[in-house]
Design a protein around this motif. Structure first.
Motif, PDB file in Angstrom:
ATOM      1  N   GLU A  70      -5.316 -12.339   4.944  1.00 45.91           N
ATOM      2  CA  GLU A  70      -5.159 -12.744   6.347  1.00 45.91           C
ATOM      3  C   GLU A  70      -4.130 -13.877   6.447  1.00 45.91           C
ATOM      4  O   GLU A  70      -4.403 -15.030   6.127  1.00 45.91           O
ATOM      5  CB  GLU A  70      -6.492 -13.151   7.003  1.00 45.91           C
ATOM      6  CG  GLU A  70      -7.613 -12.141   6.794  1.00 45.91           C
ATOM      7  CD  GLU A  70      -7.215 -10.702   7.129  1.00 45.91           C
ATOM      8  OE1 GLU A  70      -6.445 -10.488   8.098  1.00 45.91           O
ATOM      9  OE2 GLU A  70      -7.632  -9.790   6.401  1.00 45.91           O
ATOM     10  N   SER A  71      -2.964 -13.477   6.929  1.00 49.66           N
ATOM     11  CA  SER A  71      -1.834 -14.402   6.973  1.00 49.66           C
ATOM     12  C   SER A  71      -2.177 -15.733   7.648  1.00 49.66           C
ATOM     13  O   SER A  71      -1.808 -16.801   7.140  1.00 49.66           O
ATOM     14  CB  SER A  71      -0.662 -13.732   7.694  1.00 49.66           C
ATOM     15  OG  SER A  71      -1.115 -13.128   8.887  1.00 49.66           O
ATOM     16  N   ARG A  80      -5.072   5.978  11.825  1.00 52.49           N
ATOM     17  CA  ARG A  80      -6.282   5.237  11.449  1.00 52.49           C
ATOM     18  C   ARG A  80      -7.157   4.935  12.660  1.00 52.49           C
ATOM     19  O   ARG A  80      -8.310   4.542  12.516  1.00 52.49           O
ATOM     20  CB  ARG A  80      -5.901   3.899  10.795  1.00 52.49           C
ATOM     21  CG  ARG A  80      -5.310   4.049   9.415  1.00 52.49           C
ATOM     22  CD  ARG A  80      -4.967   2.668   8.850  1.00 52.49           C
ATOM     23  NE  ARG A  80      -4.329   2.764   7.546  1.00 52.49           N
ATOM     24  CZ  ARG A  80      -3.776   1.740   6.908  1.00 52.49           C
ATOM     25  NH1 ARG A  80      -3.769   0.528   7.466  1.00 52.49           N
ATOM     26  NH2 ARG A  80      -3.212   1.909   5.738  1.00 52.49           N
ATOM     27  N   TYR A 107       0.116  -8.912  15.073  1.00 51.96           N
ATOM     28  CA  TYR A 107       0.076  -8.272  13.750  1.00 51.96           C
ATOM     29  C   TYR A 107      -0.851  -7.054  13.802  1.00 51.96           C
ATOM     30  O   TYR A 107      -0.569  -5.999  13.216  1.00 51.96           O
ATOM     31  CB  TYR A 107      -0.408  -9.283  12.697  1.00 51.96           C
ATOM     32  CG  TYR A 107       0.174  -9.132  11.313  1.00 51.96           C
ATOM     33  CD1 TYR A 107       0.604  -7.897  10.835  1.00 51.96           C
ATOM     34  CD2 TYR A 107       0.281 -10.228  10.464  1.00 51.96           C
ATOM     35  CE1 TYR A 107       1.121  -7.775   9.546  1.00 51.96           C
ATOM     36  CE2 TYR A 107       0.803 -10.111   9.183  1.00 51.96           C
ATOM     37  CZ  TYR A 107       1.213  -8.883   8.728  1.00 51.96           C
ATOM     38  OH  TYR A 107       1.721  -8.759   7.457  1.00 51.96           O
ATOM     39  N   GLN A 133      -3.749  -4.850   1.552  1.00 61.54           N
ATOM     40  CA  GLN A 133      -2.773  -5.376   2.506  1.00 61.54           C
ATOM     41  C   GLN A 133      -2.100  -6.626   1.945  1.00 61.54           C
ATOM     42  O   GLN A 133      -2.668  -7.354   1.125  1.00 61.54           O
ATOM     43  CB  GLN A 133      -3.453  -5.700   3.846  1.00 61.54           C
ATOM     44  CG  GLN A 133      -3.822  -4.429   4.619  1.00 61.54           C
ATOM     45  CD  GLN A 133      -4.343  -4.726   6.009  1.00 61.54           C
ATOM     46  OE1 GLN A 133      -4.894  -5.800   6.281  1.00 61.54           O
ATOM     47  NE2 GLN A 133      -4.204  -3.761   6.907  1.00 61.54           N
ATOM     48  N   ILE A 134      -0.888  -6.840   2.424  1.00 68.12           N
ATOM     49  CA  ILE A 134      -0.128  -8.026   2.065  1.00 68.12           C
ATOM     50  C   ILE A 134       0.204  -8.787   3.356  1.00 68.12           C
ATOM     51  O   ILE A 134       0.334  -8.142   4.416  1.00 68.12           O
ATOM     52  CB  ILE A 134       1.157  -7.647   1.296  1.00 68.12           C
ATOM     53  CG1 ILE A 134       1.902  -6.516   2.033  1.00 68.12           C
ATOM     54  CG2 ILE A 134       0.818  -7.226  -0.116  1.00 68.12           C
ATOM     55  CD1 ILE A 134       3.231  -6.131   1.417  1.00 68.12           C
ATOM     56  N   SER A 172       0.835  -1.212   0.000  1.00 76.53           N
ATOM     57  CA  SER A 172       0.000   0.000   0.000  1.00 76.53           C
ATOM     58  C   SER A 172       0.862   1.251   0.000  1.00 76.53           C
ATOM     59  O   SER A 172       0.409   2.312  -0.403  1.00 76.53           O
ATOM     60  CB  SER A 172      -0.947  -0.001   1.206  1.00 76.53           C
ATOM     61  OG  SER A 172      -0.228   0.194   2.403  1.00 76.53           O
TER      62      SER A 172
HETATM   63  N1  LIG Z   1      -4.631  -8.915   9.071  1.00 74.43           N
HETATM   64  C1  LIG Z   1      -3.618  -8.964   8.056  1.00 74.43           C
HETATM   65  C2  LIG Z   1      -2.645  -7.808   8.255  1.00 74.43           C
HETATM   66  C3  LIG Z   1      -1.734  -7.620   7.084  1.00 74.43           C
HETATM   67  C4  LIG Z   1      -0.965  -6.333   7.151  1.00 74.43           C
HETATM   68  O1  LIG Z   1      -1.249  -5.438   7.965  1.00 74.43           O
HETATM   69  N2  LIG Z   1       0.048  -6.248   6.283  1.00 74.43           N
HETATM   70  C5  LIG Z   1       0.828  -5.050   6.194  1.00 74.43           C
HETATM   71  C6  LIG Z   1       2.230  -5.345   5.643  1.00 74.43           C
HETATM   72  S1  LIG Z   1       3.235  -6.391   6.665  1.00 74.43           S
HETATM   73  C7  LIG Z   1       0.185  -4.108   5.208  1.00 74.43           C
HETATM   74  O2  LIG Z   1      -0.099  -4.481   4.090  1.00 74.43           O
HETATM   75  N3  LIG Z   1       0.012  -2.839   5.631  1.00 74.43           N
HETATM   76  C8  LIG Z   1      -0.381  -1.789   4.756  1.00 74.43           C
HETATM   77  C9  LIG Z   1      -1.669  -1.139   5.107  1.00 74.43           C
HETATM   78  O3  LIG Z   1      -2.384  -1.583   6.036  1.00 74.43           O
HETATM   79  O4  LIG Z   1      -1.974  -0.143   4.449  1.00 74.43           O
HETATM   80  C10 LIG Z   1      -2.876 -10.307   8.105  1.00 74.43           C
HETATM   81  O5  LIG Z   1      -2.865 -10.951   9.152  1.00 74.43           O
HETATM   82  O6  LIG Z   1      -2.330 -10.727   7.077  1.00 74.43           O
END
Ligand SMILES: N[C@@H](CCC(=O)N[C@@H](CS)C(=O)NCC(=O)O)C(=O)O
Length: 213
Positions: free
Chosen positions: A68-69, A119, A108, A54-55, A36
């Motif tokens: 969701e990891s 946010r 996380y 999100q990644i 993002s």
């Molecule tokens: N709930 C999601 C959280 C994923 C997450 O927050 N990933 C981060 C990168 S490590 C992300 O993409 N953040 C960017 C954003 O929220 O804009 C999971 O468990 O995968």
């Protein structure tokens, strides 16, 4: 052979855990560099499949979108039982699923607050954001202490072999000073994290994502 899975992610992010899981399960995949915070075609493509951008985000061969990891790792473990990503024995598997959800829901999620305090608080000025970050970071470190006390290494978190819970613990603990904290507070758990990321099947992935760690 064309890769039929597509993994959206970038260096140093949570996608490293899914990349490691796909590698352990010997699943070929197409990698799309996307985040993002990195505008570009990768982000445009990611946003089309995951409105939160999100990644990790993983698109399965039939087009199913997985975000969701924890859910991704559980799915890969169930779909590829020989990978060992999830233990075969029911009680151990239940504890691994508990651990995965614990990390996603607690640790996380805290990272998401630390990265983007605005946010979670309206009209936050810089001092307020700093206070949110400091409080969340202290809470995050406590959450990791409780995780370390709750999920024993035997010798890995799911049993004899490296699995999905190990991967998510090793990746999510990379952020917000958790490793430094754990080295002091829970040295045995800290040693486990080092053992996980140096496991031969995933070591190169961890080095590529965190070259200076
Ligand atoms: N709930 C999601 C959280 C994923 C997450 O927050 N990933 C981060 C990168 S490590 C992300 O993409 N953040 C960017 C954003 O929220 O804009 C999971 O468990 O995968």
């Amino acid at each position: 052979m064309a890769a039929s899975y597509t993994l959206y992610g970038t260096k140093g992010s949570g996608s490293a855990a899914v990349e490691a899981a796909l590698t352990i399960a010997a699943i070929p995949f197409r990698s799309v560099d996307a985040a993002s915070w990195e505008p570009g075609p990768g982000l445009d493509e990611l946003t089309r499949v995951n409105p939160l951008a999100q990644i990790p985000t993983l698109v399965l061969p039939d087009g199913t979108v997985m975000t969701e990891s924890a859910a991704i790792l559980v799915h890969l473990g169930l779909a590829h039982p020989a990978s060992g990503l999830l233990p075969a024995e029911a009680s151990r598997r239940a504890q691994v699923i508990r651990g995965l959800v614990y990390i996603a829901a607690n640790c996380y999620a805290a990272i998401g607050v630390i990265d983007y305090p605005e946010r979670w608080c309206s009209d936050a000025d810089d001092a307020t954001k700093d206070r949110i970050r400091a409080g969340t970071r202290a809470r995050l470190h406590h959450l990791w202490d409780v995780f370390a006390d709750t999920f024993p290494a035997q010798p890995f978190l799911g049993g004899e072999q490296l699995g999905g819970l190990d991967l998510l613990a090793a990746v999510v603990s990379k952020w917000s000073g958790a490793r430094k904290h754990l080295a002091q507070s829970r040295p045995a758990f800290s040693a486990l994290l080092a053992r996980i990321e140096s496991e031969p099947r995933v070591a190169a992935i961890f080095v590529r994502h965190w070259p200076t760690a």
